[in-house]
Design an enzyme around this catalytic site. Structure first.
Site, PDB file in Angstrom:
ATOM      1  N   ARG A  34      -9.910   0.022   8.413  1.00  0.00           N
ATOM      2  CA  ARG A  34      -9.307  -1.275   8.688  1.00  0.00           C
ATOM      3  C   ARG A  34     -10.290  -2.237   9.342  1.00  0.00           C
ATOM      4  O   ARG A  34      -9.933  -3.356   9.673  1.00  0.00           O
ATOM      5  CB  ARG A  34      -8.153  -1.065   9.663  1.00  0.00           C
ATOM      6  CG  ARG A  34      -6.807  -1.250   9.035  1.00  0.00           C
ATOM      7  CD  ARG A  34      -5.803  -1.039  10.139  1.00  0.00           C
ATOM      8  NE  ARG A  34      -4.582  -1.713   9.867  1.00  0.00           N
ATOM      9  CZ  ARG A  34      -3.571  -1.150   9.221  1.00  0.00           C
ATOM     10  NH1 ARG A  34      -3.668   0.053   8.743  1.00  0.00           N
ATOM     11  NH2 ARG A  34      -2.468  -1.826   9.047  1.00  0.00           N
TER      12      ARG A  34
ATOM     13  N   ARG B 141      11.387  -1.212  11.091  1.00  0.00           N
ATOM     14  CA  ARG B 141      10.248  -0.794  11.910  1.00  0.00           C
ATOM     15  C   ARG B 141      10.091  -1.750  13.092  1.00  0.00           C
ATOM     16  O   ARG B 141      10.245  -2.964  12.931  1.00  0.00           O
ATOM     17  CB  ARG B 141       8.964  -0.815  11.065  1.00  0.00           C
ATOM     18  CG  ARG B 141       8.468   0.569  10.711  1.00  0.00           C
ATOM     19  CD  ARG B 141       7.377   0.545   9.692  1.00  0.00           C
ATOM     20  NE  ARG B 141       6.166  -0.171  10.080  1.00  0.00           N
ATOM     21  CZ  ARG B 141       5.056  -0.178   9.357  1.00  0.00           C
ATOM     22  NH1 ARG B 141       5.008   0.509   8.224  1.00  0.00           N
ATOM     23  NH2 ARG B 141       3.989  -0.840   9.740  1.00  0.00           N
TER      24      ARG B 141
ATOM     25  N   LYS C  56       0.843  -1.212   0.000  1.00  0.00           N
ATOM     26  CA  LYS C  56       0.000   0.000   0.000  1.00  0.00           C
ATOM     27  C   LYS C  56       0.875   1.258   0.000  1.00  0.00           C
ATOM     28  O   LYS C  56       0.670   2.170  -0.806  1.00  0.00           O
ATOM     29  CB  LYS C  56      -0.931   0.016   1.224  1.00  0.00           C
ATOM     30  CG  LYS C  56      -1.862  -1.180   1.312  1.00  0.00           C
ATOM     31  CD  LYS C  56      -2.759  -1.114   2.523  1.00  0.00           C
ATOM     32  CE  LYS C  56      -2.058  -1.163   3.860  1.00  0.00           C
ATOM     33  NZ  LYS C  56      -1.358  -2.426   4.171  1.00  0.00           N
TER      34      LYS C  56
ATOM     35  N   ARG D  10      11.776  -5.773   5.292  1.00  0.00           N
ATOM     36  CA  ARG D  10      11.587  -4.353   4.946  1.00  0.00           C
ATOM     37  C   ARG D  10      12.486  -3.462   5.806  1.00  0.00           C
ATOM     38  O   ARG D  10      12.658  -3.693   6.991  1.00  0.00           O
ATOM     39  CB  ARG D  10      10.131  -3.948   5.174  1.00  0.00           C
ATOM     40  CG  ARG D  10       9.941  -2.429   5.018  1.00  0.00           C
ATOM     41  CD  ARG D  10       8.511  -2.018   4.980  1.00  0.00           C
ATOM     42  NE  ARG D  10       7.789  -2.395   6.196  1.00  0.00           N
ATOM     43  CZ  ARG D  10       6.494  -2.219   6.344  1.00  0.00           C
ATOM     44  NH1 ARG D  10       5.775  -1.696   5.377  1.00  0.00           N
ATOM     45  NH2 ARG D  10       5.896  -2.592   7.457  1.00  0.00           N
TER      46      ARG D  10
ATOM     47  N   ARG E  84      -0.200  -9.130  13.232  1.00  0.00           N
ATOM     48  CA  ARG E  84      -0.823  -8.157  12.301  1.00  0.00           C
ATOM     49  C   ARG E  84      -1.566  -8.899  11.184  1.00  0.00           C
ATOM     50  O   ARG E  84      -2.641  -8.473  10.762  1.00  0.00           O
ATOM     51  CB  ARG E  84       0.255  -7.244  11.703  1.00  0.00           C
ATOM     52  CG  ARG E  84       0.772  -6.221  12.707  1.00  0.00           C
ATOM     53  CD  ARG E  84       2.102  -5.645  12.300  1.00  0.00           C
ATOM     54  NE  ARG E  84       2.066  -4.925  11.044  1.00  0.00           N
ATOM     55  CZ  ARG E  84       3.149  -4.652  10.313  1.00  0.00           C
ATOM     56  NH1 ARG E  84       4.341  -5.055  10.707  1.00  0.00           N
ATOM     57  NH2 ARG E  84       3.038  -3.983   9.201  1.00  0.00           N
TER      58      ARG E  84
HETATM   59  P1  AP5 Z   1       4.877  -1.587   1.832  1.00  0.00           P
HETATM   60  O1  AP5 Z   1       4.526  -0.791   0.640  1.00  0.00           O
HETATM   61  O2  AP5 Z   1       5.640  -0.910   2.923  1.00  0.00           O
HETATM   62  O3  AP5 Z   1       3.577  -2.339   2.380  1.00  0.00           O
HETATM   63  P2  AP5 Z   1       2.306  -1.784   3.141  1.00  0.00           P
HETATM   64  O4  AP5 Z   1       1.118  -2.484   2.574  1.00  0.00           O
HETATM   65  O5  AP5 Z   1       2.293  -0.289   3.172  1.00  0.00           O
HETATM   66  O6  AP5 Z   1       2.624  -2.394   4.572  1.00  0.00           O
HETATM   67  P3  AP5 Z   1       2.519  -1.773   6.017  1.00  0.00           P
HETATM   68  O7  AP5 Z   1       3.277  -2.712   6.922  1.00  0.00           O
HETATM   69  O8  AP5 Z   1       2.947  -0.342   6.066  1.00  0.00           O
HETATM   70  O9  AP5 Z   1       1.027  -1.895   6.257  1.00  0.00           O
HETATM   71  P4  AP5 Z   1       0.328  -2.010   7.561  1.00  0.00           P
HETATM   72  O10 AP5 Z   1      -1.051  -1.879   7.074  1.00  0.00           O
HETATM   73  O11 AP5 Z   1       0.589  -3.179   8.418  1.00  0.00           O
HETATM   74  O12 AP5 Z   1       0.998  -0.824   8.416  1.00  0.00           O
HETATM   75  P5  AP5 Z   1       0.491   0.609   8.815  1.00  0.00           P
HETATM   76  O13 AP5 Z   1       1.673   1.492   8.843  1.00  0.00           O
HETATM   77  O14 AP5 Z   1      -0.702   1.012   8.028  1.00  0.00           O
HETATM   78  O15 AP5 Z   1       5.715  -2.873   1.327  1.00  0.00           O
HETATM   79  C1  AP5 Z   1       6.227  -3.833   2.243  1.00  0.00           C
HETATM   80  C2  AP5 Z   1       7.591  -4.353   1.728  1.00  0.00           C
HETATM   81  O16 AP5 Z   1       7.378  -5.078   0.519  1.00  0.00           O
HETATM   82  C3  AP5 Z   1       8.604  -3.247   1.382  1.00  0.00           C
HETATM   83  O17 AP5 Z   1       9.890  -3.691   1.723  1.00  0.00           O
HETATM   84  C4  AP5 Z   1       8.449  -3.075  -0.133  1.00  0.00           C
HETATM   85  O18 AP5 Z   1       9.649  -2.609  -0.725  1.00  0.00           O
HETATM   86  C5  AP5 Z   1       8.093  -4.480  -0.580  1.00  0.00           C
HETATM   87  N1  AP5 Z   1       7.176  -4.528  -1.726  1.00  0.00           N
HETATM   88  C6  AP5 Z   1       6.095  -3.722  -1.954  1.00  0.00           C
HETATM   89  N2  AP5 Z   1       5.462  -4.083  -3.094  1.00  0.00           N
HETATM   90  C7  AP5 Z   1       6.146  -5.157  -3.590  1.00  0.00           C
HETATM   91  C8  AP5 Z   1       5.968  -6.006  -4.744  1.00  0.00           C
HETATM   92  N3  AP5 Z   1       4.981  -5.800  -5.622  1.00  0.00           N
HETATM   93  N4  AP5 Z   1       6.859  -7.003  -4.914  1.00  0.00           N
HETATM   94  C9  AP5 Z   1       7.870  -7.222  -4.044  1.00  0.00           C
HETATM   95  N5  AP5 Z   1       8.086  -6.451  -2.931  1.00  0.00           N
HETATM   96  C10 AP5 Z   1       7.239  -5.448  -2.702  1.00  0.00           C
HETATM   97  O19 AP5 Z   1      -0.020   0.344  10.297  1.00  0.00           O
HETATM   98  C11 AP5 Z   1       0.862   0.037  11.364  1.00  0.00           C
HETATM   99  C12 AP5 Z   1       0.071  -0.092  12.646  1.00  0.00           C
HETATM  100  O20 AP5 Z   1      -0.600   1.151  12.953  1.00  0.00           O
HETATM  101  C13 AP5 Z   1      -1.057  -1.146  12.622  1.00  0.00           C
HETATM  102  O21 AP5 Z   1      -0.611  -2.440  12.904  1.00  0.00           O
HETATM  103  C14 AP5 Z   1      -2.009  -0.580  13.693  1.00  0.00           C
HETATM  104  O22 AP5 Z   1      -1.542  -0.895  14.989  1.00  0.00           O
HETATM  105  C15 AP5 Z   1      -1.898   0.924  13.488  1.00  0.00           C
HETATM  106  N6  AP5 Z   1      -2.923   1.428  12.549  1.00  0.00           N
HETATM  107  C16 AP5 Z   1      -2.715   1.979  11.319  1.00  0.00           C
HETATM  108  N7  AP5 Z   1      -3.886   2.300  10.732  1.00  0.00           N
HETATM  109  C17 AP5 Z   1      -4.858   1.955  11.617  1.00  0.00           C
HETATM  110  C18 AP5 Z   1      -6.278   2.008  11.582  1.00  0.00           C
HETATM  111  N8  AP5 Z   1      -6.945   2.474  10.510  1.00  0.00           N
HETATM  112  N9  AP5 Z   1      -6.961   1.558  12.655  1.00  0.00           N
HETATM  113  C19 AP5 Z   1      -6.315   1.086  13.749  1.00  0.00           C
HETATM  114  N10 AP5 Z   1      -4.969   0.977  13.836  1.00  0.00           N
HETATM  115  C20 AP5 Z   1      -4.250   1.412  12.786  1.00  0.00           C
END
Ligand code: AP5
Length: 209
Positions: free
Chosen positions: A88, A152, A13, A122, A163
């Site tokens: 989410r 991270r 994402k 990552r 997660r």
């Molecule tokens: P990346 O693009 O970083 O993936 P992502 O989907 O953004 O993953 P996140 O871990 O950031 O998502 P998340 O939803 O768990 O975390 P968030 O910060 O929102 O890619 C991942 C890796 O893969 C990278 O190394 C990249 O280079 C590689 N990659 C990407 N695309 C690729 C491809 N096509 N092929 C190969 N490699 C690839 O949330 C963190 C925490 O915050 C949550 O756990 C929760 O506690 C809290 N939180 C956030 N939002 C909410 C909400 N709405 N409600 C409640 N809690 C929340």
């Protein structure tokens, strides 16, 4: 254009959001980034969120929904925005429906069993947030801004496992929720990053016509 990026942790994402923001100039709102910024600044919201993020759990809806509602009131969101990591769960999606009409939900579809390696490998820039993977980048300094490249805290094997469970139980039901509303577009997140982006562009360019 008002869009939501949906997908499991590590689906890509954030990676696609950066490209979308560059190409279309849409405001990128990541709830995860907002929490991490608050944490870095030591705000009460950041400290509260940390307890949940470290355990791989969702931050309570009342905190998250309030943050998003306030952010969407800002002037730069008037012409559109892209939400990454929100909603989410069904409760958050229902809250969002009360605020605005979403044009498209882009669901980045991935095999969940491939995500552990993606996330534990990552690395991110502590300054600009750019994302890297150890399989293609081993540096300690960000090539974009020179900031420190770190892992991270929630990208450990144990927390990633939690997660992914939270995703399956609480977030995956949103696929059906948005399918029923006729705004869901699936893209194949197992392809290479640029190929995924080509599919995303196909969806977004279609919306503009
Ligand atoms: P990346 O693009 O970083 O993936 P992502 O989907 O953004 O993953 P996140 O871990 O950031 O998502 P998340 O939803 O768990 O975390 P968030 O910060 O929102 O890619 C991942 C890796 O893969 C990278 O190394 C990249 O280079 C590689 N990659 C990407 N695309 C690729 C491809 N096509 N092929 C190969 N490699 C690839 O949330 C963190 C925490 O915050 C949550 O756990 C929760 O506690 C809290 N939180 C956030 N939002 C909410 C909400 N709405 N409600 C409640 N809690 C929340």
């Amino acid at each position: 254009m008002k869009i939501v990026l949906l997908g499991a942790p590590g689906a890509g994402k954030g990676t696609q959001a950066t490209k979308i923001a560059e190409q279309y100039g849409i405001v990128h709102i990541s709830t995860g980034d907002i929490f991490r910024k608050n944490l870095k600044e030591g705000t009460p919201v950041g400290l509260k969120a940390k307890a949940y993020i470290d355990k791989g759990q969702l931050v309570p809806d009342e905190v998250t929904c309030e943050i998003v509602a306030e952010r969407l009131k800002e002037k730069d969101c008037e012409k559109g925005f892209m939400l990454d990591g929100f909603p989410r769960n069904i409760n958050q999606a229902e809250m969002l429906e009360k605020l605005c009409k979403i044009d498209a939900v882009v669901n980045i579809d991935v095999d969940l069993d491939k995500l552990m390696a993606r996330l534990t490998g990552r690395r991110v820039c502590a300054s600009c947030g750019e994302s890297y993977h150890v399989s293609t980048f081993e540096g300690k300094k960000c090539p974009k801004c020179g900031g420190d490249v770190i892992q991270r805290a929630d990208d450990t094997e144990e927390t990633v496992g939690k997660r992914l469970r939270v995703y399956t139980e609480q977030t995956a039901p949103l696929i059906d929720f948005y399918k029923k509303r006729g705004v869901l577009y699936n893209v194949d997140g197992m392809k290479a990053i640029d190929e995924v982006f080509d599919e995303v562009k196909g969806v977004l360019d279609g919306l503009k016509k």
